[in-house]
Write a protein that holds these residues in place. Structure first.
Motif, PDB file in Angstrom:
ATOM      1  N   ALA A   9      16.584  13.276 -39.572  1.00 46.13           N
ATOM      2  CA  ALA A   9      16.900  11.890 -39.958  1.00 46.13           C
ATOM      3  C   ALA A   9      15.820  10.866 -39.625  1.00 46.13           C
ATOM      4  CB  ALA A   9      18.194  11.470 -39.251  1.00 46.13           C
ATOM      5  N   TYR A  13      12.515  11.834 -46.413  1.00 44.40           N
ATOM      6  CA  TYR A  13      13.772  11.799 -47.160  1.00 44.40           C
ATOM      7  C   TYR A  13      15.003  11.684 -46.259  1.00 44.40           C
ATOM      8  CZ  TYR A  13      11.871  12.628 -51.807  1.00 44.40           C
ATOM      9  OH  TYR A  13      11.246  12.473 -53.013  1.00 44.40           O
ATOM     10  N   SER A  67      17.801  17.825 -44.119  1.00 41.69           N
ATOM     11  CA  SER A  67      16.470  17.401 -44.585  1.00 41.69           C
ATOM     12  C   SER A  67      15.382  17.776 -43.578  1.00 41.69           C
ATOM     13  CB  SER A  67      16.489  15.877 -44.821  1.00 41.69           C
ATOM     14  OG  SER A  67      15.273  15.454 -45.384  1.00 41.69           O
ATOM     15  N   SER A  78       9.823  21.777 -41.193  1.00 42.03           N
ATOM     16  CA  SER A  78       9.241  22.177 -39.915  1.00 42.03           C
ATOM     17  C   SER A  78       8.247  23.310 -40.120  1.00 42.03           C
ATOM     18  CB  SER A  78      10.373  22.658 -38.995  1.00 42.03           C
ATOM     19  OG  SER A  78       9.839  23.179 -37.804  1.00 42.03           O
TER      20      SER A  78
HETATM   21  P1  NAD Z   1       9.395  14.933 -43.075  1.00 40.37           P
HETATM   22  O1  NAD Z   1       8.326  15.685 -42.395  1.00 40.37           O
HETATM   23  O2  NAD Z   1       9.162  13.491 -43.392  1.00 40.37           O
HETATM   24  O3  NAD Z   1      10.770  14.978 -42.199  1.00 40.37           O
HETATM   25  C1  NAD Z   1      11.170  16.112 -41.501  1.00 40.37           C
HETATM   26  C2  NAD Z   1      12.319  15.790 -40.559  1.00 40.37           C
HETATM   27  O4  NAD Z   1      12.713  17.007 -39.919  1.00 40.37           O
HETATM   28  C3  NAD Z   1      11.992  14.796 -39.428  1.00 40.37           C
HETATM   29  O5  NAD Z   1      13.125  13.985 -39.173  1.00 40.37           O
HETATM   30  C4  NAD Z   1      11.764  15.719 -38.215  1.00 40.37           C
HETATM   31  O6  NAD Z   1      12.044  15.130 -36.953  1.00 40.37           O
HETATM   32  C5  NAD Z   1      12.791  16.792 -38.522  1.00 40.37           C
HETATM   33  N1  NAD Z   1      12.519  18.053 -37.831  1.00 40.37           N
HETATM   34  C6  NAD Z   1      11.490  18.907 -37.992  1.00 40.37           C
HETATM   35  N2  NAD Z   1      11.650  19.993 -37.188  1.00 40.37           N
HETATM   36  C7  NAD Z   1      12.815  19.811 -36.519  1.00 40.37           C
HETATM   37  C8  NAD Z   1      13.537  20.557 -35.560  1.00 40.37           C
HETATM   38  N3  NAD Z   1      13.115  21.740 -35.127  1.00 40.37           N
HETATM   39  N4  NAD Z   1      14.699  20.043 -35.081  1.00 40.37           N
HETATM   40  C9  NAD Z   1      15.173  18.832 -35.496  1.00 40.37           C
HETATM   41  N5  NAD Z   1      14.530  18.087 -36.425  1.00 40.37           N
HETATM   42  C10 NAD Z   1      13.374  18.571 -36.924  1.00 40.37           C
HETATM   43  O7  NAD Z   1       9.778  15.774 -44.361  1.00 40.37           O
HETATM   44  P2  NAD Z   1      10.254  15.399 -45.840  1.00 40.37           P
HETATM   45  O8  NAD Z   1       9.076  15.466 -46.748  1.00 40.37           O
HETATM   46  O9  NAD Z   1      11.135  14.223 -45.847  1.00 40.37           O
HETATM   47  O10 NAD Z   1      11.097  16.706 -46.179  1.00 40.37           O
HETATM   48  C11 NAD Z   1      12.496  16.799 -46.008  1.00 40.37           C
HETATM   49  C12 NAD Z   1      13.038  17.798 -47.013  1.00 40.37           C
HETATM   50  O11 NAD Z   1      12.800  17.299 -48.332  1.00 40.37           O
HETATM   51  C13 NAD Z   1      12.369  19.174 -46.923  1.00 40.37           C
HETATM   52  O12 NAD Z   1      13.309  20.173 -47.182  1.00 40.37           O
HETATM   53  C14 NAD Z   1      11.353  19.115 -48.076  1.00 40.37           C
HETATM   54  O13 NAD Z   1      10.998  20.376 -48.570  1.00 40.37           O
HETATM   55  C15 NAD Z   1      12.152  18.319 -49.089  1.00 40.37           C
HETATM   56  N6  NAD Z   1      11.337  17.704 -50.157  1.00 40.37           N
HETATM   57  C16 NAD Z   1      10.199  17.022 -49.865  1.00 40.37           C
HETATM   58  C17 NAD Z   1       9.426  16.510 -50.902  1.00 40.37           C
HETATM   59  C18 NAD Z   1       8.133  15.760 -50.637  1.00 40.37           C
HETATM   60  O14 NAD Z   1       7.339  15.597 -51.544  1.00 40.37           O
HETATM   61  N7  NAD Z   1       7.927  15.278 -49.439  1.00 40.37           N
HETATM   62  C19 NAD Z   1       9.851  16.658 -52.242  1.00 40.37           C
HETATM   63  C20 NAD Z   1      11.051  17.308 -52.492  1.00 40.37           C
HETATM   64  C21 NAD Z   1      11.788  17.850 -51.436  1.00 40.37           C
END
Ligand code: NAD
Length: 401
Positions: A49, A53, A139, A142
């Motif tokens: 969170a 996203y 979301s 990692s």
């Molecule tokens: P991000 O790196 O901005 O956020 C990741 C979140 O996961 C953070 O809140 C972090 O603290 C948390 N996190 C990571 N490891 C953790 C752990 N071990 N325990 C608890 N929390 C943990 O990533 P994002 O780009 O927002 O991606 C989120 C999802 O959206 C992923 O599944 C990604 O594949 C998907 N997505 C991303 C994109 C893009 O272009 N960025 C596009 C489509 C889908």
């Protein structure tokens, strides 16, 4: 202390508390400007969170729907002269804004893959959230995961079968070069699926079912990405794509379990490619996103995380009969994948060099957004001013005093 960006490869190792707070405020302003959404969900759990996203999902649930939010993330608190991570500052700013607006927000900082954090989350739902959540957003992004057996898996971003050669860009220097990536070994494909596939999502849902903390008709959503054919070898047909296919298959299995348990639903939303800490790490993707931003901004159809997620709630999660694709997924990547957008990107891709990159792509916008993820280059923030880097997240601080 004066805080400046320090980059190492595709990450920035410092974060600016005031800049991060300003970015969170911008997202809250956007949601409030767009208007209230039907209050279909009252108690929302967001796993992952604090950035990208997941943070946008928490902001929309809270400030758009007026829901109570419980956020789980893994962030670093400030230590001596070392700043906290951006997600820490984001979460502090989010909680303070929620408190001010009279909205319940509580956060749990720790490894979401662990049984301990799952249990802490369940305890908190029982204690504070009327014993039930009605929406669970998954979301996480990692690089590694320790599964319940204690085995540590590390994900890789590699093609499968053949080596992959294409252009890539160094985000900081703007230099375009050719990159050749060796294909993944079988054990690397398995490890990536273990980290970024659906196994942990299923463990979360099963733990929530077993603890009986899901409300009737509860929904769980996980985020996926497909992208255009030009990125298939490194994304959709690469190791991360195998993991995403697993996540999508998991949705079908969870859907069956949830329907039986509480008339609930599990669903995948396919989102747009955006600048986040996770996407900046994928080879070739930053270059593609720089072109995508240029073309989508020119056509006035560009969206960031908050615009995407507001649309997800407004057009899908908050309506009764959401429209899904043939594989039963939500598609908010529709504008990215429009033919006219992709044709222009394909044309630009062939002609790209270090010299013409600033002109034909939005590398400048990409770089700015990349630094903004860490609270830098945010408008109206005075970076010459001393800032206190020791910022508390109210709910986490309360637990430890
Ligand atoms: P991000 O790196 O901005 O956020 C990741 C979140 O996961 C953070 O809140 C972090 O603290 C948390 N996190 C990571 N490891 C953790 C752990 N071990 N325990 C608890 N929390 C943990 O990533 P994002 O780009 O927002 O991606 C989120 C999802 O959206 C992923 O599944 C990604 O594949 C998907 N997505 C991303 C994109 C893009 O272009 N960025 C596009 C489509 C889908």
């Amino acid at each position: 202390m004066i805080v400046e960006p320090k980059t190492r490869g595709f990450i920035c190792t410092t974060a600016h508390p005031v800049g991060c707070a300003a970015r969170v405020a911008e997202q809250i302003d956007y949601v409030q400007g767009e208007g209230e959404l039907p209050a279909k969900y009252k108690n929302v759990l967001v796993i992952g969170a604090s950035t990208g996203y997941g943070l946008a999902s928490r902001i929309v649930a809270s400030f758009g729907l007026g829901a109570k939010t419980l956020g789980v993330f893994f962030e670093r608190e400030a230590d001596g002269n070392r700043t906290a991570s951006a997600g820490w500052y984001n979460s502090a700013a989010f909680e303070k804004a929620a408190q001010k607006a009279g909205l319940y927000a509580r956060s749990i900082n720790g490894d979401a893959f662990s049984e301990n954090i799952k249990q802490q989350t369940i305890d908190c739902i029982k204690q504070d959230l009327d014993g039930k959540v009605d929406l669970v957003i998954y979301s996480l992004a990692s690089p590694r995961r320790q599964d319940p057996t204690g085995t540590l898996y590390t994900s890789v971003l590699k093609p499968i079968g053949n080596p992959y050669k294409d252009k890539t860009v160094d985000i900081v220097s703007g230099v375009v070069s050719n990159v050749e990536l060796a294909p993944a070994k079988p054990e690397e494909i398995i490890a990536t699926e273990k980290v970024m596939g659906g196994e942990d999502w299923a463990l979360w849902v099963d733990a929530l079912i077993a603890a009986d903390v899901l409300a009737p008709n509860a929904t769980t959503v996980a985020y996926s990405y497909i992208g255009p054919e030009m990125t298939y070898p490194i994304y959709r047909e690469g190791t991360i794509g195998v993991a995403k296919s697993h996540l999508e298959r998991t949705a079908h299995e969870l859907n069956v379990r949830l329907a039986k348990h509480c008339n609930g639903t599990a669903i995948v939303s396919v989102n747009k490619g955006l600048v986040t800490q996770a996407s900046a790490a994928i080879p070739v993707v930053p270059l593609y996103i720089s072109l995508l931003y240029k073309v989508m901004k020119q056509k006035n159809i560009h969206e960031g995380c908050i615009e995407q997620i507001y649309r997800l709630f407004k057009d899908f999660l908050c309506v009764d009969n959401m429209k899904l694709d043939d594989a039963q997924r939500i598609r908010i990547d529709d504008l990215e994948l429009r033919d006219d957008v992709q044709q222009e990107i394909a044309q630009l891709w062939g002609n790209m060099t270090t010299e013409n990159l600033p002109e034909i792509s939005d590398i400048v916008g990409f770089r700015k957004e990349f630094f903004q993820l860490f609270g830098f280059e945010v408008d109206n923030v005075d970076y010459t001013k001393d800032v206190d880097i020791n910022v508390q997240i109210p709910s986490i601080h309360l637990e430890t005093v």
